[in-house]
Design an enzyme around this catalytic site. Sequence first.
Site, PDB file in Angstrom:
ATOM      1  N   HIS A   1      -6.094  -4.905  -3.026  1.00 56.31           N
ATOM      2  CA  HIS A   1      -5.865  -6.224  -2.459  1.00 56.31           C
ATOM      3  C   HIS A   1      -7.115  -7.078  -2.617  1.00 56.31           C
ATOM      4  O   HIS A   1      -8.110  -6.664  -3.192  1.00 56.31           O
ATOM      5  CB  HIS A   1      -5.527  -6.114  -0.966  1.00 56.31           C
ATOM      6  CG  HIS A   1      -4.451  -5.126  -0.670  1.00 56.31           C
ATOM      7  ND1 HIS A   1      -3.132  -5.368  -0.940  1.00 56.31           N
ATOM      8  CD2 HIS A   1      -4.496  -3.880  -0.137  1.00 56.31           C
ATOM      9  CE1 HIS A   1      -2.409  -4.326  -0.579  1.00 56.31           C
ATOM     10  NE2 HIS A   1      -3.213  -3.404  -0.094  1.00 56.31           N
TER      11      HIS A   1
ATOM     12  N   ASP B   1       0.863  -1.165   0.000  1.00 59.92           N
ATOM     13  CA  ASP B   1       0.000   0.000   0.000  1.00 59.92           C
ATOM     14  C   ASP B   1       0.906   1.223   0.000  1.00 59.92           C
ATOM     15  O   ASP B   1       2.134   1.099  -0.082  1.00 59.92           O
ATOM     16  CB  ASP B   1      -0.967   0.001   1.186  1.00 59.92           C
ATOM     17  CG  ASP B   1      -0.260  -0.140   2.534  1.00 59.92           C
ATOM     18  OD1 ASP B   1       0.971   0.106   2.597  1.00 59.92           O
ATOM     19  OD2 ASP B   1      -0.924  -0.478   3.528  1.00 59.92           O
TER      20      ASP B   1
END
Length: 899
Positions: A380, A98
Site C-alpha cells: 500500500h 491484504d
Amino acid sequence: MAKKLVIVESPAKAKTIGSYLGSDYTVEASVGHIRDLMPNAKGLPADLRKKWWSDYAVDVDNNFEPFYEVPPEKLAQVKRLKEAMKGKDTLVLATDEDREGEAISWHLLEVLKPGKSVQVKRIAFHEITKAAILKAMDSPRQVDTSLVEAQETRRILDRLYGYTLSPVLWSRVTKNLSAGRVQSPAVKLIVEREIARRNFRGASYWDLRVELESEKQKFTADLKSLDGVRVASGSDFDDKTGELKIGKDQKVVLLDQKLAEDLAKVARTARPYTVSRIETTEGFERSAAPFMTTTLQQDANRKFGFSADRTMRIAQGLYEGIDLGGEHVGLITYMRTDSLVLSGEALTHIRAFIGREYKDCLPDKPQQYTNKVRNAQEAHEAIRPTDVDRRPDRVSRFLNEDQLKLYTLIWQRTVASQMKPARVLRTEADVSVNADNKSLTFLATGKQITFDGFLRVYMEGKDDETDPNERKLPTLTKGLEVNLVTVDPLGHQTKPPARYTDATLIKRLEEQGIGRPSTYASIISVIVDRGYVRKHGKQLVPTFKAFLTMEVLENNFQELMDLGFTARMDEALDEISEGKEDSKTYLRDFFLGDEAKPGLKMLVDARKKEIPYPAFIVGDFPETGEPMVVRNGKDGNAFLQVGDGDNKRYANVPEDLAPADLTVEKAVELLAQKRPEAESAGLDPNTGRRLLVRNRQGFYLEVERTPEEVEAKVKPTWISVPPGVNPVQLSQDDLDLLCSLPKTIGIHPETNLPILFKIGKFGPYVECGEDRRTVEDWRAVQTMPVETAVEILKQPRFGAKRAATAAIKEFGTLEGAAGPVKVLAGRYGPYITDGETNATLPKGTSPEDLTEEQATALLTAKREAGPSTRRPFKRTATKVIKKSAAKPKAKAKPKAKKV
C-alpha cells in the site's frame, strides 16, 4: 431496484462507500470474517471425529485440508448477505487489499456461491474517497489466490501451533493459557527484559554541575575530567555487576559523595573559569518518513500514551469515514501498511500545499524514503491524509479528541516528510578552572536551529525522554572568561533496562521480522488478555504466569522459541503469497517433519511427559536455607512457597508485584504477613455461621468452618453466586435465597420429574431430568410457578433462535456499532451486543456501571479479533462438501473442505 451488490468489511465503510455510488448499488458489510476453521472436532461428521487430527479441524492426513464453518454469531449476517444477493447481476468484493481482506473475499464467494450469470469483480483501494472508489470500480481484478493461500496457511499454522503447545501449558502451568506463533516470542522478549532488570546491580556515582554566565546568558556544564582523567558516567557501569567496566588501558575517576562535595567546596571559590576548547559543527536534521502502521503506533504511544490497539481503532474510524457536515469521507489512507511510498498524485498535492503555506521549506524535488524493516511488503501507500488541504483545524469540529490527535499527527508527519531539513549548529565547549591544585574541566553542549524547515510542522517523539542536555549557548570563544553562578554536587544512580512499552516492543518485533503491521496491536492485546502481561502506565510488565510459561517453552522447545525461527515462518508466508513456496510442503515440514528434522508434533509428543512443573526461584529462606519459589495455583494466581513436604508454607503474591521486584527480602516480608481475614457477606440461615466471600474466576460463598473442621479437613459447603454479582452488595434476604438453592419448583406435568432451580457457572437455570434452560433473573425462583418453568423448558436450546429477553442496560446507537447497543444476560454471563458482534463483559465488570466508552471499546476489540474459538453449545454433524476452487490468478488453489 439495485442490480449490483458491493460487499465491504465494516458497516462504517459501507455507509461511506454507499454515499458515493448511485441507486444501482447496494452496499453491505461482511463485518470481518464470515467463516473460520471449526473450533474443534464437535462440528465434524461422526466418521471424522475419531481421527487423531479431528480437534485441529485440519485433515493433516489429506494434505492439510481445512474444515470451515460459518460461526453462529455470523449466521444472521450471512443470511442478510444472501438475501441481498437475490436479483443482483454483479457482485463487487471490496474488502481490504491484504491477506486477510483477500481471504474474506474468497470466503464470501465460497459461501454466497453467485450463479454463472452474476459478474464477480474484486476491487481494491487505499483510501475511501469518491474519486478512489470510482477509479477502483473501473479497474476490477480477480481474487488473488496466492494471497488467499498465504492467509489460509497462516491460519492453519496458528491452529497447529496453538492447539499442540497450549495443552502442554495447561498441564504444567495453569488452564486457559495459550501458546502462539507470534505471541509467545513477544512474551519471551518481555520476560527477558524483566530478567535483565532482576539481574541488574545498581551503582552510584557523583559529579559536579556548574551554572555559568556570559553576556548575561546563563548556561550549565557538567564535570568532564579531573586532572585530565575522565570522570565516570552511567555508561561506564556493568548492568549485571554494578562495577566499572573500564579496559586495562583506560583511566577513569569515580567520584563518591565526599569527594564530589569537597571539589564543589573548592570550586565555588576558584577563579577564573575559562573556555579552553570550543568546537562548532553545522549539520542537518531530516524529517522522519511518513507513517506506516508500526511507526504510527509508536509515535501515538510516545506522545499520547495510546496503546497500539487504541491507535488502530481510532485510525480505522478515520479511514472508514467521518461525516464532515453532510459529506461522509475517509480522512486517511489504509492504516495497515509497511510502505513508506506516497503516490505521485499525493506528492503533487502535498508539494503544492507546502509551496503555498511554507514556501521557503519546499525542496527542489520530492523526498523518497526506503523501508529498512525486514520482510517489508509495501503493498500500500504510507499512511497519509486523503486530502492535505483538510488541515486539522478545519476538520476539528467534526472529530472527537482522540480522532483529532491522531489525524493531526498523521497530517503533520506527512507534510513534514516533504519539507526541507532543519539546519542546526552544534557546539561543544570545555570550561576549565584550577581549584586547590586540581584541574577541573566542565563540558557544555548546545544546539542552535538556524533554519527550522520541517520542524515548523512536526517533531518526532522519542522512546527515551531524558534530557539530551542540548540547548542554545551564548557566543563563546577560546580563552574567554565566564562568570560562575553556582556549583552543585550531583548524585546519580544507574538505572535498570527500561521495560518495554507498546512502542518499543513493536519496534523490537519489527526489527526481528516477527509478525506484521496488521498483527502487532492484536499481539499486545492477546498477551494482556491472557494474563501474561499487565500494563503499568505505558510499561508492559510480565506476570509470574509469563515466567512459568517461558520456563516450560524455553527449556523444552527452545528451537520453537528462537526469534529467528519465528521470523523465518513469516518469511515463508511471504513466499507463499508470492507463489514462491508450496504451502502444503511447508505445513508438512513444520508440523510433521521427518527423523532428521522432527516437526512440531513429534517434538511435543516426545517431550511433553518429561516436562517438570515450572517454578520461579526467588532464593533461599535466610533462617533455614529452604528454597523459596513462586508457583501458579489452580485458580491461575501466583503464590509463594517455602520448603517441601510437610514443612511447606505459603504466602499470597500481590497481583501488582513485578517479578523483578520479588527479592528474598520481599519474599520474607510476604511470608511474615498474616493472611487477611476473609470478608463476610452475611450469615448462613441454616447454621448461623458467616458466609465467607471467595473469588476464583468469579465470586462464590463458603460457609465458615470451625478450627476443628479445618484441622480434620472437612469439606466446606459452597454456595454459587450468579456471574457478575458481588455477594458483599447483597441483602441478607438475597443471601438466604442463594443458600436455599437448589430449590424444587414442582413436578413436571408431562414427565413427573421434579423441576429444579439452580445456579451454575454460567448463571441461573431450570432443570428437569437432563433438560436445562437458562433463566435470565436469578431472583425469579421466589415467585416462579410450575407453569412458567414448563414454558421456559419448552424454549429451544441455547444457540437456536430464542424468545427475546429484556436488556440489562441499553446504550442506543454508538460509534461504529451495527445497531442499537445493549447488555444482555447470556449463558456465559452478561455480554454486550450491537446485533452483529457480541462481547463478553470482563470478569468483575458490573453491567450497570459499564460506560459508553467501555462498550464501544469492547465491541471494537471483539470485532477486530474475529470469531471466537469457544463454542458454548453442542454441535450437530454436518455433511462435508468439497469446496470449488476460486478463479485462479496464476495457479489454481487446491480444494479445501468446508462444512
